[in-house]
Design a protein around this motif. Structure first.
Motif, PDB file in Angstrom:
ATOM      1  N   TRP A 126       0.826  -1.196   0.000  1.00  0.00           N
ATOM      2  CA  TRP A 126       0.000   0.000   0.000  1.00  0.00           C
ATOM      3  C   TRP A 126       0.867   1.255   0.000  1.00  0.00           C
ATOM      4  O   TRP A 126       0.680   2.148  -0.836  1.00  0.00           O
ATOM      5  CB  TRP A 126      -0.944   0.002   1.196  1.00  0.00           C
ATOM      6  CG  TRP A 126      -1.637   1.319   1.427  1.00  0.00           C
ATOM      7  CD1 TRP A 126      -1.360   2.250   2.379  1.00  0.00           C
ATOM      8  CD2 TRP A 126      -2.715   1.857   0.653  1.00  0.00           C
ATOM      9  NE1 TRP A 126      -2.195   3.334   2.266  1.00  0.00           N
ATOM     10  CE2 TRP A 126      -3.046   3.119   1.204  1.00  0.00           C
ATOM     11  CE3 TRP A 126      -3.432   1.397  -0.449  1.00  0.00           C
ATOM     12  CZ2 TRP A 126      -4.065   3.912   0.694  1.00  0.00           C
ATOM     13  CZ3 TRP A 126      -4.461   2.197  -0.959  1.00  0.00           C
ATOM     14  CH2 TRP A 126      -4.763   3.446  -0.392  1.00  0.00           C
ATOM     15  N   ALA A 127       1.823   1.308   0.904  1.00  0.00           N
ATOM     16  CA  ALA A 127       2.649   2.515   1.014  1.00  0.00           C
ATOM     17  C   ALA A 127       4.136   2.224   0.861  1.00  0.00           C
ATOM     18  O   ALA A 127       4.950   3.133   0.985  1.00  0.00           O
ATOM     19  CB  ALA A 127       2.388   3.192   2.363  1.00  0.00           C
ATOM     20  N   GLY A 128       4.494   0.975   0.597  1.00  0.00           N
ATOM     21  CA  GLY A 128       5.899   0.615   0.494  1.00  0.00           C
ATOM     22  C   GLY A 128       6.472   0.824  -0.894  1.00  0.00           C
ATOM     23  O   GLY A 128       5.797   1.325  -1.801  1.00  0.00           O
ATOM     24  N   ASP A 129       7.722   0.413  -1.067  1.00  0.00           N
ATOM     25  CA  ASP A 129       8.426   0.542  -2.348  1.00  0.00           C
ATOM     26  C   ASP A 129       8.432  -0.817  -3.038  1.00  0.00           C
ATOM     27  O   ASP A 129       9.027  -1.782  -2.543  1.00  0.00           O
ATOM     28  CB  ASP A 129       9.858   1.012  -2.095  1.00  0.00           C
ATOM     29  CG  ASP A 129      10.618   1.267  -3.388  1.00  0.00           C
ATOM     30  OD1 ASP A 129      10.070   1.002  -4.480  1.00  0.00           O
ATOM     31  OD2 ASP A 129      11.779   1.726  -3.305  1.00  0.00           O
ATOM     32  N   VAL A 130       7.765  -0.926  -4.189  1.00  0.00           N
ATOM     33  CA  VAL A 130       7.672  -2.197  -4.895  1.00  0.00           C
ATOM     34  C   VAL A 130       9.041  -2.698  -5.349  1.00  0.00           C
ATOM     35  O   VAL A 130       9.239  -3.901  -5.566  1.00  0.00           O
ATOM     36  CB  VAL A 130       6.715  -2.078  -6.099  1.00  0.00           C
ATOM     37  CG1 VAL A 130       7.344  -1.231  -7.198  1.00  0.00           C
ATOM     38  CG2 VAL A 130       6.325  -3.456  -6.621  1.00  0.00           C
ATOM     39  N   ASN A 131      10.023  -1.789  -5.474  1.00  0.00           N
ATOM     40  CA  ASN A 131      11.355  -2.204  -5.888  1.00  0.00           C
ATOM     41  C   ASN A 131      12.006  -3.135  -4.863  1.00  0.00           C
ATOM     42  O   ASN A 131      12.828  -3.975  -5.218  1.00  0.00           O
ATOM     43  CB  ASN A 131      12.246  -0.979  -6.122  1.00  0.00           C
ATOM     44  CG  ASN A 131      11.821  -0.206  -7.371  1.00  0.00           C
ATOM     45  OD1 ASN A 131      11.632  -0.779  -8.440  1.00  0.00           O
ATOM     46  ND2 ASN A 131      11.650   1.101  -7.233  1.00  0.00           N
ATOM     47  N   MET A 158       1.587  -3.085  -7.055  1.00  0.00           N
ATOM     48  CA  MET A 158       2.074  -4.018  -8.069  1.00  0.00           C
ATOM     49  C   MET A 158       2.154  -3.356  -9.435  1.00  0.00           C
ATOM     50  O   MET A 158       1.252  -2.631  -9.835  1.00  0.00           O
ATOM     51  CB  MET A 158       1.149  -5.238  -8.159  1.00  0.00           C
ATOM     52  CG  MET A 158       1.470  -6.321  -7.160  1.00  0.00           C
ATOM     53  SD  MET A 158       0.722  -7.887  -7.644  1.00  0.00           S
ATOM     54  CE  MET A 158       1.278  -8.913  -6.284  1.00  0.00           C
ATOM     55  N   ASN A 159       3.224  -3.648 -10.138  1.00  0.00           N
ATOM     56  CA  ASN A 159       3.350  -3.167 -11.517  1.00  0.00           C
ATOM     57  C   ASN A 159       3.417  -4.377 -12.460  1.00  0.00           C
ATOM     58  O   ASN A 159       3.319  -5.532 -12.022  1.00  0.00           O
ATOM     59  CB  ASN A 159       4.580  -2.265 -11.678  1.00  0.00           C
ATOM     60  CG  ASN A 159       5.870  -2.955 -11.237  1.00  0.00           C
ATOM     61  OD1 ASN A 159       5.948  -4.186 -11.203  1.00  0.00           O
ATOM     62  ND2 ASN A 159       6.879  -2.173 -10.888  1.00  0.00           N
ATOM     63  N   GLU A 160       3.586  -4.102 -13.717  1.00  0.00           N
ATOM     64  CA  GLU A 160       3.571  -5.177 -14.718  1.00  0.00           C
ATOM     65  C   GLU A 160       4.688  -6.191 -14.488  1.00  0.00           C
ATOM     66  O   GLU A 160       4.482  -7.406 -14.629  1.00  0.00           O
ATOM     67  CB  GLU A 160       3.693  -4.558 -16.118  1.00  0.00           C
ATOM     68  CG  GLU A 160       3.518  -5.577 -17.234  1.00  0.00           C
ATOM     69  CD  GLU A 160       3.499  -4.923 -18.616  1.00  0.00           C
ATOM     70  OE1 GLU A 160       3.762  -5.639 -19.592  1.00  0.00           O
ATOM     71  OE2 GLU A 160       3.220  -3.708 -18.693  1.00  0.00           O
ATOM     72  N   GLU A 161       5.870  -5.713 -14.123  1.00  0.00           N
ATOM     73  CA  GLU A 161       6.989  -6.633 -13.903  1.00  0.00           C
ATOM     74  C   GLU A 161       6.716  -7.551 -12.708  1.00  0.00           C
ATOM     75  O   GLU A 161       7.007  -8.756 -12.759  1.00  0.00           O
ATOM     76  CB  GLU A 161       8.289  -5.866 -13.668  1.00  0.00           C
ATOM     77  CG  GLU A 161       9.488  -6.804 -13.493  1.00  0.00           C
ATOM     78  CD  GLU A 161      10.784  -6.079 -13.198  1.00  0.00           C
ATOM     79  OE1 GLU A 161      11.823  -6.765 -13.032  1.00  0.00           O
ATOM     80  OE2 GLU A 161      10.779  -4.834 -13.125  1.00  0.00           O
TER      81      GLU A 161
END
Length: 243
Positions: A126-131, A158-161
């Motif tokens: 929610w508020a974290g870094d997806v990396n 979430m992103n496409e990767e």
């Protein structure tokens, strides 16, 4: 006065006789076994034979896994109230009690050969870094087992990767995973087919399902033949566990 003696003897005989009759009734008489007087003090609750408890096996499974299979049980979080759990071979890998779960995705990496825990981490979606999540799952070695249990929000960041990486691990539902869905999943690096160890509770269908609750998923897996399923073990993978 001369009659007092006989009257006393008669009274004594009557008293002894009545005492014997009462004692016979209470004690059950000759050959009756268990004294009746004791039965008067036995609770009716205690007199009912208790039903034998169902035996539980590793991680609380209702039956044992076959040889060379790993027993596991995953429970997703319920909304933002009850934390998730990941148990493998009767060892709790992640739980609120261990204080290593958090909002988002809770992931335990397990050696596919030895069944030993490699690392367990929670990623705030929610508020974290997806990396941070990408750095965690990109370099996985072939055969690594990936156990995932969601808590509150598994998908906002979430992103496409990210979705592609989980798809490559065997997820078939990752593309549709959305805000506040509940998700449990076991995948593996290098898997050729989609994993059978996956279930999603869709938040948008909440009015049709009991809530709050958790997906409780017990199963057996063979780490060297993943994602084959021991079909006789548990035909229904993840029943809804209401709270």
């Amino acid at each position: 006065m001369r009659l007092a003696g006989p009257f006393r003897i008669v009274a004594l005989v009557v008293t002894v006789g009545l005492t014997w009759i009462v004692a016979s009734i209470l004690l059950g008489g000759p050959g009756s076994g268990f004294p009746r007087i004791q039965q008067l003090f036995i609770s009716t609750e205690n007199s009912v034979t208790a039903e034998p408890r169902a035996r539980k096996y590793k991680c609380g499974l209702p039956q044992p896994c076959p040889e060379e299979h790993l027993a596991f049980r995953m429970v997703s979080g319920a909304a933002n109230v009850i934390g998730p759990k990941i148990c493998l071979e009767d060892k709790m890998l992640m739980s609120s009690v261990k204080d290593n779960v958090g909002r988002g995705l809770n992931i335990a990496l397990v050696n596919g050969v030895s069944g030993e825990l490699i690392e367990a981490r929670a990623f705030d979606m929610w508020a974290g870094d997806v990396n941070e999540l990408l750095k965690f799952i990109r370099p996985l070695h072939e055969g690594t087992l990936v156990f995932v249990a969601s808590y509150d929000d598994p998908a906002t960041k979430m992103n496409e990767e990210t979705r592609k990486l989980f798809s490559d691990l065997g997820s078939k539902n990752i593309k549709e995973l959305a805000f506040r869905d509940s998700w449990v999943f076991v995948g593996a690096k290098g898997v050729q087919n989609k994993s059978p160890f996956e279930q999603v509770w869709v938040e948008s269908l909440a009015p049709l399902l009991p809530s709050p609750g958790q997906l409780a998923c017990p199963f057996c897996l063979h780490p060297m033949r993943f994602p084959s399923v021991h079909a006789a073990a548990f035909p229904k993978f993840c029943p809804w566990e209401g709270q």
